[in-house]
Design a protein around this motif. Structure first.
Motif, PDB file in Angstrom:
ATOM      1  N   HIS A 362       0.807  -1.223   0.000  1.00  0.00           N
ATOM      2  CA  HIS A 362       0.000   0.000   0.000  1.00  0.00           C
ATOM      3  C   HIS A 362       0.841   1.274   0.000  1.00  0.00           C
ATOM      4  O   HIS A 362       0.491   2.250  -0.647  1.00  0.00           O
ATOM      5  CB  HIS A 362      -0.935  -0.017   1.211  1.00  0.00           C
ATOM      6  N   VAL A 363       1.916   1.212   0.740  1.00  0.00           N
ATOM      7  CA  VAL A 363       2.680   2.443   0.925  1.00  0.00           C
ATOM      8  C   VAL A 363       3.323   2.892  -0.394  1.00  0.00           C
ATOM      9  O   VAL A 363       3.562   4.076  -0.619  1.00  0.00           O
ATOM     10  CB  VAL A 363       3.707   2.247   2.060  1.00  0.00           C
ATOM     11  N   TYR A 400       2.605  -0.355   7.447  1.00  0.00           N
ATOM     12  CA  TYR A 400       3.340   0.729   6.819  1.00  0.00           C
ATOM     13  C   TYR A 400       2.411   1.931   6.659  1.00  0.00           C
ATOM     14  O   TYR A 400       1.255   1.775   6.289  1.00  0.00           O
ATOM     15  CB  TYR A 400       3.813   0.326   5.442  1.00  0.00           C
ATOM     16  N   ALA A 401       2.967   3.102   6.847  1.00  0.00           N
ATOM     17  CA  ALA A 401       2.205   4.329   6.630  1.00  0.00           C
ATOM     18  C   ALA A 401       3.100   5.297   5.860  1.00  0.00           C
ATOM     19  O   ALA A 401       4.257   5.474   6.230  1.00  0.00           O
ATOM     20  CB  ALA A 401       1.807   4.933   7.965  1.00  0.00           C
ATOM     21  N   ARG A 406      -2.074   9.828  -0.069  1.00  0.00           N
ATOM     22  CA  ARG A 406      -3.057  10.455  -0.953  1.00  0.00           C
ATOM     23  C   ARG A 406      -4.243  10.878  -0.109  1.00  0.00           C
ATOM     24  O   ARG A 406      -4.709  10.119   0.719  1.00  0.00           O
ATOM     25  CB  ARG A 406      -3.540   9.441  -1.982  1.00  0.00           C
ATOM     26  N   GLY A 407      -4.713  12.077  -0.314  1.00  0.00           N
ATOM     27  CA  GLY A 407      -5.850  12.540   0.479  1.00  0.00           C
ATOM     28  C   GLY A 407      -5.426  13.215   1.775  1.00  0.00           C
ATOM     29  O   GLY A 407      -6.254  13.808   2.451  1.00  0.00           O
ATOM     30  N   TRP A 409      -3.137  13.549   5.610  1.00  0.00           N
ATOM     31  CA  TRP A 409      -3.291  12.926   6.932  1.00  0.00           C
ATOM     32  C   TRP A 409      -4.526  13.415   7.661  1.00  0.00           C
ATOM     33  O   TRP A 409      -5.082  12.707   8.514  1.00  0.00           O
ATOM     34  CB  TRP A 409      -2.046  13.145   7.790  1.00  0.00           C
ATOM     35  N   GLU A 410      -4.947  14.632   7.337  1.00  0.00           N
ATOM     36  CA  GLU A 410      -6.142  15.169   7.994  1.00  0.00           C
ATOM     37  C   GLU A 410      -7.272  14.160   7.882  1.00  0.00           C
ATOM     38  O   GLU A 410      -7.927  13.802   8.857  1.00  0.00           O
ATOM     39  CB  GLU A 410      -6.534  16.486   7.284  1.00  0.00           C
ATOM     40  N   ALA A 411      -7.422  13.660   6.656  1.00  0.00           N
ATOM     41  CA  ALA A 411      -8.499  12.700   6.417  1.00  0.00           C
ATOM     42  C   ALA A 411      -8.086  11.294   6.835  1.00  0.00           C
ATOM     43  O   ALA A 411      -8.926  10.491   7.237  1.00  0.00           O
ATOM     44  CB  ALA A 411      -8.864  12.704   4.930  1.00  0.00           C
ATOM     45  N   GLY A 412      -6.789  10.990   6.748  1.00  0.00           N
ATOM     46  CA  GLY A 412      -6.366   9.601   6.895  1.00  0.00           C
ATOM     47  C   GLY A 412      -6.099   9.125   8.310  1.00  0.00           C
ATOM     48  O   GLY A 412      -6.134   7.931   8.571  1.00  0.00           O
ATOM     49  N   ARG A 413      -5.821  10.062   9.229  1.00  0.00           N
ATOM     50  CA  ARG A 413      -5.287   9.591  10.505  1.00  0.00           C
ATOM     51  C   ARG A 413      -6.282   8.745  11.297  1.00  0.00           C
ATOM     52  O   ARG A 413      -5.887   7.756  11.911  1.00  0.00           O
ATOM     53  CB  ARG A 413      -4.686  10.712  11.334  1.00  0.00           C
ATOM     54  N   ASP A 414      -7.541   9.109  11.275  1.00  0.00           N
ATOM     55  CA  ASP A 414      -8.520   8.301  12.019  1.00  0.00           C
ATOM     56  C   ASP A 414      -8.601   6.894  11.449  1.00  0.00           C
ATOM     57  O   ASP A 414      -8.707   5.914  12.189  1.00  0.00           O
ATOM     58  CB  ASP A 414      -9.906   8.955  11.968  1.00  0.00           C
ATOM     59  N   ALA A 415      -8.519   6.815  10.126  1.00  0.00           N
ATOM     60  CA  ALA A 415      -8.615   5.507   9.477  1.00  0.00           C
ATOM     61  C   ALA A 415      -7.385   4.655   9.807  1.00  0.00           C
ATOM     62  O   ALA A 415      -7.504   3.446  10.036  1.00  0.00           O
ATOM     63  CB  ALA A 415      -8.755   5.682   7.971  1.00  0.00           C
ATOM     64  N   LEU A 416      -6.198   5.292   9.831  1.00  0.00           N
ATOM     65  CA  LEU A 416      -4.990   4.536  10.182  1.00  0.00           C
ATOM     66  C   LEU A 416      -5.099   4.020  11.616  1.00  0.00           C
ATOM     67  O   LEU A 416      -4.821   2.861  11.912  1.00  0.00           O
ATOM     68  CB  LEU A 416      -3.745   5.410  10.033  1.00  0.00           C
ATOM     69  N   GLN A 417      -5.545   4.926  12.494  1.00  0.00           N
ATOM     70  CA  GLN A 417      -5.688   4.527  13.898  1.00  0.00           C
ATOM     71  C   GLN A 417      -6.666   3.356  14.017  1.00  0.00           C
ATOM     72  O   GLN A 417      -6.401   2.373  14.729  1.00  0.00           O
ATOM     73  CB  GLN A 417      -6.185   5.725  14.705  1.00  0.00           C
ATOM     74  N   ALA A 418      -7.756   3.441  13.289  1.00  0.00           N
ATOM     75  CA  ALA A 418      -8.751   2.366  13.339  1.00  0.00           C
ATOM     76  C   ALA A 418      -8.158   1.058  12.824  1.00  0.00           C
ATOM     77  O   ALA A 418      -8.426  -0.022  13.372  1.00  0.00           O
ATOM     78  CB  ALA A 418      -9.978   2.755  12.513  1.00  0.00           C
ATOM     79  N   ALA A 419      -7.311   1.155  11.779  1.00  0.00           N
ATOM     80  CA  ALA A 419      -6.704  -0.064  11.220  1.00  0.00           C
ATOM     81  C   ALA A 419      -5.771  -0.719  12.222  1.00  0.00           C
ATOM     82  O   ALA A 419      -5.757  -1.945  12.378  1.00  0.00           O
ATOM     83  CB  ALA A 419      -5.956   0.277   9.932  1.00  0.00           C
ATOM     84  N   ILE A 420      -4.995   0.102  12.917  1.00  0.00           N
ATOM     85  CA  ILE A 420      -4.078  -0.460  13.929  1.00  0.00           C
ATOM     86  C   ILE A 420      -4.876  -1.090  15.061  1.00  0.00           C
ATOM     87  O   ILE A 420      -4.593  -2.207  15.512  1.00  0.00           O
ATOM     88  CB  ILE A 420      -3.117   0.624  14.467  1.00  0.00           C
ATOM     89  N   LEU A 421      -5.915  -0.362  15.503  1.00  0.00           N
ATOM     90  CA  LEU A 421      -6.720  -0.878  16.622  1.00  0.00           C
ATOM     91  C   LEU A 421      -7.438  -2.169  16.232  1.00  0.00           C
ATOM     92  O   LEU A 421      -7.608  -3.070  17.054  1.00  0.00           O
ATOM     93  CB  LEU A 421      -7.724   0.183  17.094  1.00  0.00           C
TER      94      LEU A 421
END
Ligand code: FAD
Lengths: 515, 400
Positions: A362-363, A400-401, A406-407, A409-421
Motif C-alpha cells: 500500500h505504501v 506501513y504508513a 493520498r488525500g 493525513w487530515e483525512a487519513g489519521r482516524d482511518a490509520l488509527q482504526a486499522a491499527i486498533l
C-alpha cells in the motif's frame, strides 16, 4: 565573528550528538551541544502523552548502543540501568498459538516443532556469522572504493576480510549469494513456520521503505543484528532515562549542553563554517560545527544551498528519505490480554512474510496498510510507574504508513488509527474497551516533531545504494564535508540510525584525526 | 518552432527562417543543430567564407539554446554559476563565459547578455535547464528556456555595418563590441542588436521574435544586396571560427555532463578558458577544484592553436612528439583562405603545450582516390586567434 570560544559546536543532542560530544571532550576539546528540544536525547525520550500515562515518545527499544561509547562515557555511573537486559520476542498468533524467541535473537525458542527449531538454529547461526563480517565496518569511517583510509580503518577492513575468510569456502559463497537477496526468499527457503517467517521479515524491514520481497532486504536484517547480535534492551525509566544518564555522562566529560536552543543558521565566512546562529539571534563561534541534524537540512536550510556546489545540492536533494513507521501510544485502564502472551516481551504482529509484504504494497501507492504489522512494548509490565495504579500503556511501532498519503493525513489519521486498533483487537480481544487515551504519530507528525525528514527512521533510507561511501551521499560520506569546519555526525551518516551513537563516535574519531 | 506533438513525424524542428533557408539551400545540405535542421552550405562554401571575410554574411543562429534568467538575485546567481563576475557586467553588455561542475570541469561555454539590472539571457550550445535550476536553489529568480521564443540572425563581415545602416540601424555606429542596443529596422520592426559573433570579424547578431523572422530576413537581404550580403552555412562559419580560434562545446571539448570516459572532462585551464576564472569574486561552482588543480599542478591538458605544414586539413589528426609519442589530437582543422595557412585547434598533454618546440608532427590520413596517404606533417603551436582584423573592434565601424 568573535574569536571562537569552542573547539566544536554540535547541533543536536540526540544519542549521536552526545556520543560525539563525549568523545571530543574526553580528548580535550571544548565542546558545546545545542538542542532545539527541552531535553537532550532526540529520538530517545520519555514523556506523558495523557495525564498520568508516560511512554517512550519515539524509539522504544535499544538494539544498537555503541559499546565504545558505553565503555568510555560510563553512563551507568550516571544512572543508566537496564530494566530488561535481554528482552524476549513473542510472535503473536491470533489463535493464541504464540511463538517466543528468548535470549539474543532466539537463542532458544518456544512453540516451534523440533525440526523447524533446528532449521531456525541453523539459519540464526548463519545470519550471525554473516553479521560478524559486517560488524567491523560499523565502527569505521567508510572507506572510499580503491582507497584504504586511516590505519584503524585498514585494521577494521582487514578484520572484516578475515571474518569472511574464516567462514570457509562454502559459507563465504553463501554469504556472497545472500548479500543482495531479499529476506522473503531466505525465510521461504530455510523455514516453514509462518509465524517465524513473518517475524524475521518484519525485523528486516522495520524502519525501511522495503517489503520482504524487495531486493537487499536481507541486508537490513544483518544491519539490525550487527548492533548487539540481536539483543534487545530497555532502560529502567525508559528511553528518556537513558538519554538523561548519557547527557550527564557527557556533562561529566566537560562538554556543555544547552537545550531549547534551536540553531537556525550555520555561519560561514564564505569559505569555512565559523559558528552558528540560534533562533534567538545569538551567534556562537567555534572552530568546527558538527551537525547531527538531517544532512539535507544541514546543508540546504542551515548552511544554505548557496554555500555549496550544485553537484552536492543535487545529491542532497536525491537522498531518499521515506519513513513508513507510525507510532501509536495507548493508555489502558487494565492489562490487555494478547491471548496469554507475556507482556514483558516484545510483541510482534506479523502473521507471515506475505502479510508483511501485503502491508508494504500500500505504501508504494501512497496509502497506509489496512492490516498493518507492528511491534508492541508494554512499559508498565516492567515499571508500573508509567501509568496510574493498575493501568497500562502500550508503545507501538506500526508499518506501513506513507509520509504523505493520498488525500492527506487530515483525512487519513482516524482511518490509520482504526486499522491499527483493529489488528490489536484481533490479537487482544477486548482491548478497545480498555483504552482511555490514544496518541497517534504519523510519519508526518514524527518529521515535524523530531526533524526526521520524511519521517525517515535513519535520516535517509538505509539501503545498499545509500550505504557506506554513499551515505548520506557521495562526497560527504566520511563525516567531513566540502565546507571546511563543517562535519556530519548523525543517523544520516554511516552506519545509519537507531539509538546507537556510532555515527557520532565515528565522526569524532575522524575529527580528532584531522585536528 | 513546430508542434512538438508530431516529433515522430518530424524529428527535427524547423527554424523560423526555414522557408528562406530552404529556398536558398540549393544542394539540400542539411544538418541537425540542437534539434533543428540547419543549412551546411548554400552551394559554395568558398564564396560563403569569402562573404564572411570580404563582404557580409547572414547565418541563422535561432537554434542556439537561450535561457532567460530574471529576478532580484539573478546577478548573484550568475556569479555563483559561472566563472566570471557577472555582477560586474553593465546593463547592455555581453560576456563570453563558461560554467563548471563541482570538479571544476566545464559544462559549457556561452554568451551572457545583461538586458536589464535583473534580466539576463544566457546563450549556449547544449541544454542545461536542470543544472541551472539546481544551482538556483536559494536564489530569488526565475529561469526559463526561451530558445524557441527568440529568432536570431548573425550578420558578419566587413560590410555588415553598411548593411545594418541601410536597413535602418545607422544609429548603431557607436555600438562597441560586446554591447547591445534596441533599434527599429524598417519593416522588420523593433529588434535587439548585439555586436557579437562567432567569426572574429566585424559583425552583429540581430534578435527578434519568430513571427517577425521572415520580415527581418527579407529586409536584410534586400538592403544587403548592394553590399554583397549572402546567406552562409555552418561549413563556412566553421572555417571562420577556426581562424578566430573559437571553440565549440562537444567538438573541441566534451561537456562534463555528457562525458562517459573519466579522463575526457576538462577544466577551464585545459581548454584555454583559464583567463575567465575569477578567483577573487567569492564562491562559484568549481572554484575549489580549479584552485586545487592549479595549486597541486594536476592539470593534464591544454588547448592550443596549430599551424601545420602543407594544405591538407588535419581533421582528427593525432599529434606525435618526435613522430613517436602520442601527445594529443586535433579537434578542429581547416585550410584558412584568410591567412593562407593550414590551421588547427588541438588538445595536447601538458607540458607539451609549452615545451614541444618544433618536435610536433600531425598524423594526417589524406584520402586520395580510395586510398589513404599517411602524412606526418610538422605542426607548430601558435597564438590564437590566427586572424583578428582591426575592423573587428573599430568603433565606429568602417563603411566598407
Ligand atoms: C517511528 C520510529 C520508531 C523508532 N524506534 C526505534 C527504536 O525502537 N530503537 C532504535 O534504536 N531506533 C528507533 N528509531 C530510530 C531512532 O529514533 C533514530 O535513528 C535516532 O534517534 C537517531 O539518532 P540521532 O542522534 O542521529 O538523531 P536524533 O535522535 O533525531 O537527534 C537529533 C537531535 O537534533 C536536534 N536538532 C535537530 N535540528 C536541530 C537544530 N537546527 N538546532 C538544534 N537542535 C536540532 C533534535 O532536537 C534532536 O534532539 C525509530 C524511529 C522512528 C521514526
Amino acid at each position: 565573528m568573535p574569536t571562537p570560544s569552542f573547539d566544536a559546536i554540535i547541533i543536536g543532542g540526540g544519542v549521536n550528538g552526545l556520543a560525539c560530544a563525549g568523545r571530543l571532550a574526553q580528548a580535550g576539546q571544548k565542546v558545546l551541544v545545542l538542542d532545539a528540544a527541552d531535553t537532550p536525547g532526540g529520538g530517545a525520550l520519555t514523556g506523558e502523552f495523557a495525564p498520568g500515562y508516560r511512554v517512550d515518545g519515539l524509539a522504544h527499544l535499544v538494539t544498537h548502543l555503541d559499546t565504545r561509547m558505553l565503555a568510555a562515557l560510563k553512563p551507568e555511573r550516571h544512572g543508566l540501568d537496564w530494566a530488561v537486559d535481554a528482552m524476549a520476542t513473542t510472535a503473536l498468533s491470533s489463535d493464541g498459538g504464540h511463538l517466543t524467541l528468548n535470549g539474543a535473537y532466539g537463542e532458544a525458542v518456544q512453540g516451534l516443532e523440533e525440526a523447524e527449531a533446528q532449521r531456525w538454529t541453523a539459519l540464526r547461526g548463519r545470519l550471525l556469522r554473516h553479521t560478524e563480517i559486517l560488524r567491523p565496518l560499523r565502527e569505521i569511517t567508510p572507506p572510499l572504493p580503491g582507497k584504504g583510509g586511516g590505519k584503524g580503518n585498514l585494521l577494521a577492513l582487514g578484520r572484516a576480510g578475515l571474518n569472511l575468510r574464516r567462514l570457509g569456502r562454502e559459507e563465504m559463497q553463501e554469504f556472497l549469494r545472500m548479500i543482495l537477496i531479499n529476506v522473503h526468499d531466505v525465510v521461504q527457503e530455510d523455514l516453514t513456520d509462518d509465524r517465524l517467517r513473518g517475524l524475521i521479515a518484519f525485523d528486516a524491514t522495520l524502519g525501511a521503505f522495503l517489503g520482504p520481497r524487495s531486493p537487499n532486504s536481507l541486508f537490513l536484517l544483518w544491519h539490525r543484528l550487527s548492533g548487539d547480535a540481536g539483543r534487545i534492551r530497555w532502560p529502567r525509566g525508559g528511553m528518556g532515562a537513558l538519554a538523561t544518564a548519557l547527557a550527564e555522562a557527557v556533562r561529566a566529560t566537560g562538554a556543555e549542553l544547552r537545550c531549547a536552543a534551536r540553531v537556525d543558521r550555520v555561519l560561514s565566512d564564505g569559505d569555512r563554517a565559523t559558528g552558528v546562529r540560534l533562533e534567538s539571534g545569538e551567534e556562537i563561534a567555534a572552530r568546527c560545527v558538527i551537525s547531527t541534524a538531517n544532512p539535507r537540512t544541514t546543508f540546504m536550510d542551515l548552511l544554505g544551498a548557496r554555500q555549496i556546489e550544485t553537484g552536492l545540492v543535487r545529491r542532497l536533494t536525491n537522498i531518499r528519505m521515506r519513513g513508513t513507521a507510525a507510532k501509536l501510544h495507548l493508555a489502558l485502564k487494565g492489562a490487555p490480554d494478547f491471548r496469554g502472551a507475556d507482556l514483558r516481551h516484545r510483541l510482534v504482529i506479523a502473521p507471515s512474510s506475505d502479510a508483511v509484504e501485503n502491508a508494504f504494497n500500500h505504501v508504494k501507492y501512497g496509502e497506509f496498510s489496512p492490516a498493518p504489522v507492528m511491534e508492541i512494548t508494554c512499559p508498565t509490565a516492567h515499571d508500573p510507574g508509567f501509568a496510574p495504579d493498575g493501568h497500562h500503556v502500550l508503545s507501538i511501532v506500526a508499518q506501513y504508513a506513507p509520509y504523505s498519503p493520498r488525500g492527506g493525513w487530515e483525512a487519513g489519521r482516524d482511518a490509520l488509527q482504526a486499522a491499527i486498533l483493529k489488528q490489536l483487537e484481533a490479537h487482544a480481544p477486548g482491548i478497545g474497551e480498555l483504552i482511555t487515551a490514544v496518541e497517534l504519530l504519523t510519519p508526518a507528525d514524527i518529521a515535524a516533531r523530531h526533524g526526521l525528514v520524511g519521517g525517515s527512521w535513519h535520516q535517509g533510507d538505509l539501503a545498499v545504494e545509500q550505504m557506506l561511501f554513499m551515505r548520506p551521499a557521495v562526497g560527504i560520506a566520511r563525516y567531513a564535508t566540502p565546507v571546511p569546519g563543517l562535519w556530519l555526525a548523525g543517523a544520516g551518516s554511516h552506519p545509519g540510525g537507531g539509538i546507537s551513537g556510532t555515527a557520532g563516535w565515528n565522526a569524532a574519531n575522524e575529527i580528532l584525526g584531522a585536528a | 518552432m513546430n508542434d512538438l506533438r508530431h516529433h515522430f513525424r518530424t524529428p527535427l524542428m524547423r527554424s523560423p527562417f526555414h522557408p528562406r533557408v530552404a529556398a536558398a539551400n540549393v544542394l539540400n545540405a542539411w544538418a541537425p543543430w540542437a534539434g533543428v535542421t540547419t543549412a551546411l552550405n548554400f552551394g559554395d562554401v568558398a564564396m560563403e567564407h569569402s562573404a564572411i571575410r570580404n563582404s557580409a554574411s547572414l547565418y541563422d543562429i535561432s537554434p542556439m539554446i537561450k535561457y532567460a534568467i530574471e529576478g532580484p538575485e539573478a546577478a548573484a546567481y550568475l556569479d555563483r554559476l559561472t566563472l566570471r563576475r557577472a555582477s560586474g557586467l553593465p546593463v547592455g553588455a555581453v560576456q563570453y563565459t563558461a560554467w563548471c561542475n563541482d570538479a571544476g570541469h566545464v559544462l559549457d561555454d556561452g554568451t551572457l547578455f545583461r538586458l536589464g539590472e535583473d534580466r539576463f539571457r544566457l546563450c549556449c550550445q547544449e541544454r542545461h535547464l536542470p543544472w541551472l535550476q539546481d544551482s538556483a536553489i536559494g536564489f530569488d529568480l526565475s529561469i526559463r528556456d526561451e530558445t524557441e521564443a527568440i529568432a536570431g540572425l548573425s550578420l558578419q563581415g566587413p560590410t555588415s555595418f553598411a548593411v545594418l545602416s541601410a536597413a535602418g540601424g545607422a544609429d548603431l555606429a557607436g555600438l562597441k563590441p560586446f554591447r547591445l542596443a534596441e533599434v527599429h529596422l524598417g519593416p522588420a520592426g523593433p529588434v535587439m542588436v548585439s555586436r557579437t559573433g562567432f567569426t572574429g570579424d566585424l559583425g552583429y547578431e540581430i534578435w527578434t521574435t519568430p513571427d517577425r523572422a521572415l520580415d527581418l530576413w527579407d529586409h536584410l537581404m534586400a538592403e544587403g544586396a548592394p553590399h554583397r550580403l549572402r546567406p552562409v552555412g555552418t561549413e563556412a562559419l566553421n572555417i571562420a571560427r577556426i581562424e578566430a580560434g573559437f571553440i565549440i562545446a562537444n567538438m573541441d571539448f566534451v561537456c562534463a555532463e555528457q562525458v562517459l570516459r573519466p579522463d575526457r572532462a576538462r577544466q577551464p585551464d585545459e581548454i584555454g578558458l583559464g583567463w575567465m576564472v575569477d578567483l577573487d569574486k567569492g564562491r562559484f561552482n568549481g572554484r575549489n577544484a580549479i584552485r586545487a588543480a592549479r595549486a597541486g599542478d594536476t592539470l593534464r591538458w591544454a588547448l592550443v592553436g596549430l599551424d601545420i605544414d602543407g594544405n591538407v586539413p588535419a581533421e582528427g589528426a593525432e599529434l606525435y612528439l618526435d613522430g613517436k609519442k602520442a601527445v594529443g589530437q586535433v579537434t578542429a582543422a581547416a585550410w584558412s583562405p584568410t591567412t593562407k595557412r593550414n590551421l588547427a585547434l588541438a588538445q595536447i598533454r601538458r607540458p607539451w603545450h609549452r615545451d614541444a618546440g618544433d618536435r610536433l608532427r600531425a598524423e594526417i590520413y589524406a584520402l586520395r582516390e580510395l586510398q589513404y596517404h599517411k602524412l606526418m606533417l610538422p605542426a607548430r603551436i601558435v597564438d590564437r586567434p590566427f586572424s583578428s582584423p582591426k575592423r573587428r573592434r573599430a568603433t565606429p565601424p568602417g563603411m566598407f
